[in-house]
Design a protein around this motif. Sequence first.
Motif, PDB file in Angstrom:
ATOM      1  N   LEU A 129      74.487  71.037  -6.096  1.00  0.00           N
ATOM      2  CA  LEU A 129      75.213  72.248  -5.296  1.00  0.00           C
ATOM      3  C   LEU A 129      74.485  73.531  -5.314  1.00  0.00           C
ATOM      4  O   LEU A 129      74.412  74.111  -4.119  1.00  0.00           O
ATOM      5  CB  LEU A 129      76.293  72.457  -6.330  1.00  0.00           C
ATOM      6  CG  LEU A 129      77.504  73.254  -5.761  1.00  0.00           C
ATOM      7  CD1 LEU A 129      77.979  73.060  -4.138  1.00  0.00           C
ATOM      8  CD2 LEU A 129      78.765  73.597  -6.746  1.00  0.00           C
ATOM      9  N   ALA A 130      73.907  73.854  -6.351  1.00  0.00           N
ATOM     10  CA  ALA A 130      73.153  75.252  -6.313  1.00  0.00           C
ATOM     11  C   ALA A 130      71.882  74.990  -5.479  1.00  0.00           C
ATOM     12  O   ALA A 130      71.617  75.968  -4.590  1.00  0.00           O
ATOM     13  CB  ALA A 130      72.553  75.458  -7.753  1.00  0.00           C
ATOM     14  N   ALA A 131      71.203  74.036  -5.331  1.00  0.00           N
ATOM     15  CA  ALA A 131      70.285  73.853  -4.669  1.00  0.00           C
ATOM     16  C   ALA A 131      70.698  73.822  -3.099  1.00  0.00           C
ATOM     17  O   ALA A 131      70.013  74.321  -2.055  1.00  0.00           O
ATOM     18  CB  ALA A 131      69.285  72.588  -4.586  1.00  0.00           C
ATOM     19  N   ALA A 132      71.787  73.060  -2.790  1.00  0.00           N
ATOM     20  CA  ALA A 132      72.275  73.085  -1.370  1.00  0.00           C
ATOM     21  C   ALA A 132      72.775  74.240  -0.814  1.00  0.00           C
ATOM     22  O   ALA A 132      72.260  74.631   0.412  1.00  0.00           O
ATOM     23  CB  ALA A 132      73.374  72.027  -1.160  1.00  0.00           C
ATOM     24  N   ILE A 186      69.349  76.661  -0.417  1.00  0.00           N
ATOM     25  CA  ILE A 186      68.519  76.114   0.841  1.00  0.00           C
ATOM     26  C   ILE A 186      69.071  76.409   2.159  1.00  0.00           C
ATOM     27  O   ILE A 186      68.607  77.103   3.060  1.00  0.00           O
ATOM     28  CB  ILE A 186      68.135  74.589   0.729  1.00  0.00           C
ATOM     29  CG1 ILE A 186      67.030  74.442  -0.439  1.00  0.00           C
ATOM     30  CG2 ILE A 186      67.204  74.127   2.018  1.00  0.00           C
ATOM     31  CD1 ILE A 186      67.074  72.924  -0.679  1.00  0.00           C
ATOM     32  N   THR A 187      70.357  76.116   2.241  1.00  0.00           N
ATOM     33  CA  THR A 187      71.045  76.339   3.397  1.00  0.00           C
ATOM     34  C   THR A 187      71.335  77.639   3.682  1.00  0.00           C
ATOM     35  O   THR A 187      71.211  78.286   4.881  1.00  0.00           O
ATOM     36  CB  THR A 187      72.531  75.546   3.442  1.00  0.00           C
ATOM     37  OG1 THR A 187      73.284  75.891   2.433  1.00  0.00           O
ATOM     38  CG2 THR A 187      72.340  73.993   3.439  1.00  0.00           C
ATOM     39  N   VAL A 188      71.551  78.712   2.659  1.00  0.00           N
ATOM     40  CA  VAL A 188      71.672  80.106   2.937  1.00  0.00           C
ATOM     41  C   VAL A 188      70.525  80.576   3.472  1.00  0.00           C
ATOM     42  O   VAL A 188      70.525  81.429   4.503  1.00  0.00           O
ATOM     43  CB  VAL A 188      72.200  80.723   1.562  1.00  0.00           C
ATOM     44  CG1 VAL A 188      72.314  82.126   1.732  1.00  0.00           C
ATOM     45  CG2 VAL A 188      73.840  80.301   1.474  1.00  0.00           C
ATOM     46  N   LEU A 220      79.922  71.225   5.540  1.00  0.00           N
ATOM     47  CA  LEU A 220      78.637  70.607   5.739  1.00  0.00           C
ATOM     48  C   LEU A 220      78.577  70.382   7.424  1.00  0.00           C
ATOM     49  O   LEU A 220      77.322  70.944   8.175  1.00  0.00           O
ATOM     50  CB  LEU A 220      78.561  69.414   5.255  1.00  0.00           C
ATOM     51  CG  LEU A 220      78.500  69.236   3.814  1.00  0.00           C
ATOM     52  CD1 LEU A 220      78.784  67.785   3.295  1.00  0.00           C
ATOM     53  CD2 LEU A 220      77.323  69.804   3.266  1.00  0.00           C
ATOM     54  N   ALA A 221      79.679  70.323   8.115  1.00  0.00           N
ATOM     55  CA  ALA A 221      79.482  70.279   9.700  1.00  0.00           C
ATOM     56  C   ALA A 221      79.272  71.650  10.211  1.00  0.00           C
ATOM     57  O   ALA A 221      78.579  71.747  11.118  1.00  0.00           O
ATOM     58  CB  ALA A 221      80.831  69.639  10.468  1.00  0.00           C
ATOM     59  N   ALA A 258      66.098  64.513   3.435  1.00  0.00           N
ATOM     60  CA  ALA A 258      67.406  64.379   3.581  1.00  0.00           C
ATOM     61  C   ALA A 258      67.592  62.842   3.661  1.00  0.00           C
ATOM     62  O   ALA A 258      68.844  62.536   3.239  1.00  0.00           O
ATOM     63  CB  ALA A 258      67.664  65.138   4.780  1.00  0.00           C
ATOM     64  N   ALA A 259      66.945  62.136   4.287  1.00  0.00           N
ATOM     65  CA  ALA A 259      67.056  60.636   4.522  1.00  0.00           C
ATOM     66  C   ALA A 259      67.132  59.991   3.205  1.00  0.00           C
ATOM     67  O   ALA A 259      68.092  59.147   2.686  1.00  0.00           O
ATOM     68  CB  ALA A 259      66.275  59.978   5.393  1.00  0.00           C
ATOM     69  N   VAL A 260      66.044  60.379   2.229  1.00  0.00           N
ATOM     70  CA  VAL A 260      66.027  59.915   0.751  1.00  0.00           C
ATOM     71  C   VAL A 260      67.314  60.247  -0.073  1.00  0.00           C
ATOM     72  O   VAL A 260      67.848  59.626  -0.734  1.00  0.00           O
ATOM     73  CB  VAL A 260      64.738  60.280   0.425  1.00  0.00           C
ATOM     74  CG1 VAL A 260      64.872  59.984  -1.406  1.00  0.00           C
ATOM     75  CG2 VAL A 260      63.487  59.604   0.986  1.00  0.00           C
ATOM     76  N   ALA A 261      67.632  61.752   0.103  1.00  0.00           N
ATOM     77  CA  ALA A 261      68.694  61.785  -0.462  1.00  0.00           C
ATOM     78  C   ALA A 261      70.060  61.503  -0.044  1.00  0.00           C
ATOM     79  O   ALA A 261      70.930  61.094  -1.182  1.00  0.00           O
ATOM     80  CB  ALA A 261      68.912  63.716  -0.586  1.00  0.00           C
ATOM     81  N   GLY A 262      70.237  61.166   1.180  1.00  0.00           N
ATOM     82  CA  GLY A 262      71.267  60.560   1.639  1.00  0.00           C
ATOM     83  C   GLY A 262      71.340  59.099   1.022  1.00  0.00           C
ATOM     84  O   GLY A 262      72.502  58.642   0.894  1.00  0.00           O
TER      85      GLY A 262
END
Length: 619
Positions: free
Chosen positions: A319-322, A325-327, A382-383, A410-414
């Motif tokens: 959660l923290a990483a997401a 990174i997105t911010v 997320l959207a 992202a593909a690997v994480a997904g």
Amino acid sequence: MTTAAMTTARTTAARRVGALALALIMVQLVVRAVLVIWGNFYWDDLILMGRASTYPILSWDFLGYSHDGHFMPAAFLVAGLTTALAPVQWWLPALTLVVLQAVASLAVWRMIRILAPRAGGWALAALGFYLFVPMTVSAYVWWAAGLNTLPMQAAMAVVVGNAVALVRDRPDPVRSRRLLIGAVAAFVVGLLFFEKSLFILPVAFVAAVLALRSRSSARWDDEADYRSSPLSQAFLRARPLWLILGGVFVVWAAVFLATSTATAGVHSIGQTAHLVWRSINNAIVPSFTGGPWVWERWTPSPPMGFPSVWMIVLGWVVLAAAIAITVRRRRGVALIWFFALLYAVAAQIPVMWNRSSGNTALELAQTMRYLPDTALVLAIALALIAAAPPNVGAHTAGPSQPDRRTAIAAAVAGAAFLVSAVTATMSFGQSWRDDPTGDYLRTARASLASMDGKTMFDQPVPLEVLLPVAYPNNMISHVFGRLRERPDFGKVTDELKVLNPEGRLVAGAVSPVRTFEPSRGSCAKPGIDDLTRLPLSGPLIDWQWTVGFSYCADRAGTVELRLEGGDPVEVPVRSGLHAAYVQLDGHGTELRIRPVTPGLRLHTGDGRVGAPVMAEAAP
């Protein structure tokens, strides 16, 4: 590349993404179908069936009942119709769950395409999170909960999608009218199934503001005309929608507060805080890793997730990483995360407040059945993040290489999330199927069919199936009341049969709480020809008692039995030596018996007053 070529490429990519989305939805529905095949009725399901067997399906007593604080007339209607069409048969409720899930999943994908029309793989990530995160599983397999949450999820997806389209895209009048009508209809339908759908309105408005904000360069602290701010524009561009939804919100909230018993009972602020924290730390956070993998069930409670410490820690890290990174990479994302996490916390407070008595175990929060709407709100976030514009200067290198690395990561994480989530879902399914309810109902249904046309005493279902706190809906006359082939449930029978804990029909007897001696006379010379008082071996408290005795009568006719303080019950008797079993309300130290048929005389043998039990268990 020419404009036509770019258009063709985008169309091809959109079709590919759409096909992948449908494939993901099909996989989800297969997994969900397996879960309902493994499952069966549970707890509140039997209460819904019991009320459908007691009241007319279209009556307000049935549709307007406040069930455990919930106001859900449409859910009751579906449950009632299902019970009437296929009483005590799991296949039809299971089908309703799969169909409702399909509707919700398709509605969510439509919403994501509206929120992030060009997101591609990131839109699939938002959809995949919603489809497979374990937060949505527990409420899905439980029919009564699924009838609440699945329509709410579908309604939230429709309202959010339509609201964003109205505010951001500024469609023509014809499409605007359709979006308005669709959103209002979805909101009303969601409320009819679940009063928690009231949360849809603030979620939709915030989503519309955030979607509009990501399209503009305005910031909350800009010194500009407030009328041009995303907040004002979100309201003004869809003012009819917000006014209508606001009116429906107020009316429905008033109806809910007038009819609901949700706030009854003892509550504790401290216990509420503990439950909310347990829900966040042990349920929501592990879901970011696809967990928990371990589920335990303490029958008759539903399964509870027990994530490992490493999974909880990893969930916080993810959660923290997401967020970080997105911010850093996309503009306006911090506010999206703020509102999403605010909902995740705030939505738990009223639910946990209503469950915050001192006797509530904290493990209640780990059942995760209160989290499907939170999962959907996170998918909305997320959207919106996927649709947010990149931060200027966020990348210092060329665009192709970082994008490729990001896509691979992202593909690997997904894929890891998908495997973990399916593992957790299958683990939950194995725990969910460890329940005696389905086997008991199947066996009992066949047993009761063999008693069709005969009279049987009512009795509660086993404690493992439904506890007495659900009385009278824990009685077999309620649970099986809609069966076409079943006994009549009455107060008099000449053959005592009971259902054992497995649902099998066995010979019954009366427990000897109190006894009484034979009456005067004999079979050759019956002595009861008028009101006779038969002394009991001790006093009885005020209760419903079962009386069992043998008798011999000189002719067929009717006698009347009564306990002090209770209503008399007429009992048909036959000429000769027979047995009778009667249920009486009352108390006292004697049993009163009186022939009703003129000239009838009878003699009673040893008798018992107690409760109906299995003959093999009677002393």
